[in-house]
Design an enzyme around this catalytic site. Structure first.
Site, PDB file in Angstrom:
ATOM      1  N   TYR A 288      25.316  38.599  46.431  1.00 22.38           N
ATOM      2  CA  TYR A 288      23.981  39.631  46.981  1.00 22.38           C
ATOM      3  C   TYR A 288      23.123  38.393  47.783  1.00 22.38           C
ATOM      4  CZ  TYR A 288      25.443  43.474  44.571  1.00 22.38           C
ATOM      5  OH  TYR A 288      26.212  44.640  44.385  1.00 22.38           O
TER       6      TYR A 288
ATOM      7  N   LYS B  89      37.956  36.605  39.925  1.00 23.63           N
ATOM      8  CA  LYS B  89      39.160  36.607  40.934  1.00 23.63           C
ATOM      9  C   LYS B  89      39.396  35.165  41.117  1.00 23.63           C
ATOM     10  CE  LYS B  89      41.467  38.736  44.306  1.00 23.63           C
ATOM     11  NZ  LYS B  89      42.595  39.792  43.983  1.00 23.63           N
TER      12      LYS B  89
ATOM     13  N   ASP C 139      40.595  43.221  40.457  1.00 23.66           N
ATOM     14  CA  ASP C 139      41.406  44.266  41.016  1.00 23.66           C
ATOM     15  C   ASP C 139      42.428  44.909  39.950  1.00 23.66           C
ATOM     16  OD1 ASP C 139      42.515  41.585  41.276  1.00 23.66           O
ATOM     17  OD2 ASP C 139      44.065  42.280  42.891  1.00 23.66           O
TER      18      ASP C 139
ATOM     19  N   ASP D  21      28.780  45.344  39.478  1.00 28.52           N
ATOM     20  CA  ASP D  21      28.221  46.569  40.079  1.00 28.52           C
ATOM     21  C   ASP D  21      29.204  47.644  40.411  1.00 28.52           C
ATOM     22  OD1 ASP D  21      26.304  48.019  41.321  1.00 28.52           O
ATOM     23  OD2 ASP D  21      26.298  47.015  42.945  1.00 28.52           O
TER      24      ASP D  21
ATOM     25  N   ASP E 111      29.812  51.293  38.361  1.00 30.64           N
ATOM     26  CA  ASP E 111      30.125  52.589  38.810  1.00 30.64           C
ATOM     27  C   ASP E 111      31.294  53.231  38.523  1.00 30.64           C
ATOM     28  OD1 ASP E 111      27.679  52.248  39.991  1.00 30.64           O
ATOM     29  OD2 ASP E 111      28.076  53.562  41.856  1.00 30.64           O
TER      30      ASP E 111
END
Ligand code: NAD
Length: 352
Positions: free
Chosen positions: A130, A183, A216, A240, A244
């Site tokens: 961010y 990752k 992923d 984040d 969702d």
């Protein structure tokens, strides 16, 4: 206790009004000593005061026992030099709200794919990818030439350690499992540091299982087998996006409660955005902000060892669940016919 209410942009004022209707009823029933103080941020404040986050509001947030924050139309904000500050980012960094806690629970019986969902995401909130919160000065999203842009991600041992610790503590009173999302196959150093800290904390919680999943694969596994996951810990951006997905999977984006919590401050904030397509239509689902506010009461209850607040928080969540159990009592995003206000009244009357 003083609660600062910042309705925000878009559907923010509508879902905040609905949330306060429920909280007012809970306050009356349980005799809670809560006082609301409302102020203006976002596009309204920009028009009147030239900034989306007046300094006065930051001071009030610091002084309050808790904050209820509506969604913000950050995509429409001008640059910072023109007064466009992202209040979420400013509040999260300045009040050190390092844990974004986002449950996803199939409150409509089953989730989107017909499978139950019951998980809790601990998303790191103060650094990561961010750009607006990971540099001491200047932004971390910049252009080197007019055709070359660079974004920098910050990962620190301190922030990884504390979010991991909160996740393991939460798992101890749930199903006893933490999934660390990473990752590290690509970001060997930065996600490697995240995993190092998670594993270090895991050694202090021998009764909790630790699973490590690449982000992923995680996106697919959430759809395939949501009950495999109990508590998920992730850096900011992964958390984040996955929250969702988990929220939608549980039944809808309008259903997911969320708090931004630090060691001494907490903000209730819906998981979704300002839904510009629904503004002024009495069609937004206020469940997310109502459930977020119940999470804030629960956080306050733990901080102040206040059993009455804890009972009120459980009561509100149960009233939302009881209301949603009847398909006729749902908002249009869930296939129902109730408006935002009518849904709030139904939840308030389900409180008794
Ligand atoms: P969004 O979450 O606002 O909307 C995505 C979709 O979900 C839309 O179809 C919307 O109608 C629906 N939706 C969202 N909340 C709902 C609710 N409570 N009830 C029913 N349906 C709901 O995401 P977006 O459209 O990508 O972003 C809109 C604005 O919100 C942008 O300016 C973005 O920057 C901002 N945003 C703010 C926050 C925040 O303040 N925390 C988070 C995400 C996006």
């Amino acid at each position: 206790m003083k609660i600062l209410v910042l309705p925000g942009d878009g559907i923010g004022p509508e879902i905040t009004e609905a949330t306060l209707a429920v909280l007012d009823r809970a306050t009356a029933i349980h005799g809670l000593a809560l006082e609301w103080q409302t102020d203006v941020i976002g596009l309204h404040a920009l028009r009147k005061e030239g900034t989306t986050l007046p300094a006065r509001v930051m001071g009030a947030a610091r002084a309050a026992d808790g904050v209820i924050l509506g969604p913000l139309s950050t995509n429409e904000y001008p640059t910072r030099d023109q007064g466009g500050f992202n209040p979420s980012a400013e509040l999260r960094t300045k009040l050190d709200l390092y844990a974004n806690v986002r449950p996803a629970k199939s409150r409509l019986g089953v989730g989107l794919t017909g499978k139950p969902v019951d998980l809790l995401i601990y998303r790191e909130n103060t650094e990561g990818f961010y750009a607006d919160r990971n540099m001491h000065a200047g932004g971390a999203d910049f252009m080197v030439t007019e055709d070359t842009a660079i974004a920098i991600r910050r990962v620190t041992a301190k922030c990884c350690e504390r979010i991991a610790r909160r996740a393991f503590e939460a798992a101890a009173s749930r199903r006893g499992k933490v999934t660390a999302v990473h990752k590290a196959n690509v970001f060997r150093i930065s996600d490697g540091l995240f995993l190092r800290e998670v594993r270090r904390v895991a050694r202090e919680f021998p009764a909790i299982d630790l699973e490590e999943v690449i982000v992923d694969a995680m996106a697919a596994l959430l759809l395939r087998d949501p009950m495999r996951f109990d508590v998920i810990v992730a850096e900011n951006m992964y958390g984040d996006i996955l929250s969702d997905e988990a929220s939608e999977l549980s039944g809808g984006l309008g259903l997911g409660g969320s708090i931004n919590a630090g060691d001494s401050h907490c903000i209730a904030q819906a998981q979704h955005g300002s839904a510009p397509d629904l503004v002024g239509r009495n069609r937004a689902n206020p469940s997310s902000l109502i459930l977020s506010s119940a999470m804030l009461l629960e956080w306050l209850a733990r901080r102040h060892s206040d059993t009455v607040l804890a009972t009120a928080a459980k009561h509100i969540e149960a009233a939302v669940d009881r209301t949603l159990a009847d398909p006729q009592q749902r908002t249009p995003d869930l296939g129902g016919g109730l408006g935002t206000r009518e849904f709030a009244l139904a939840v308030a009357s389900a409180l008794g």
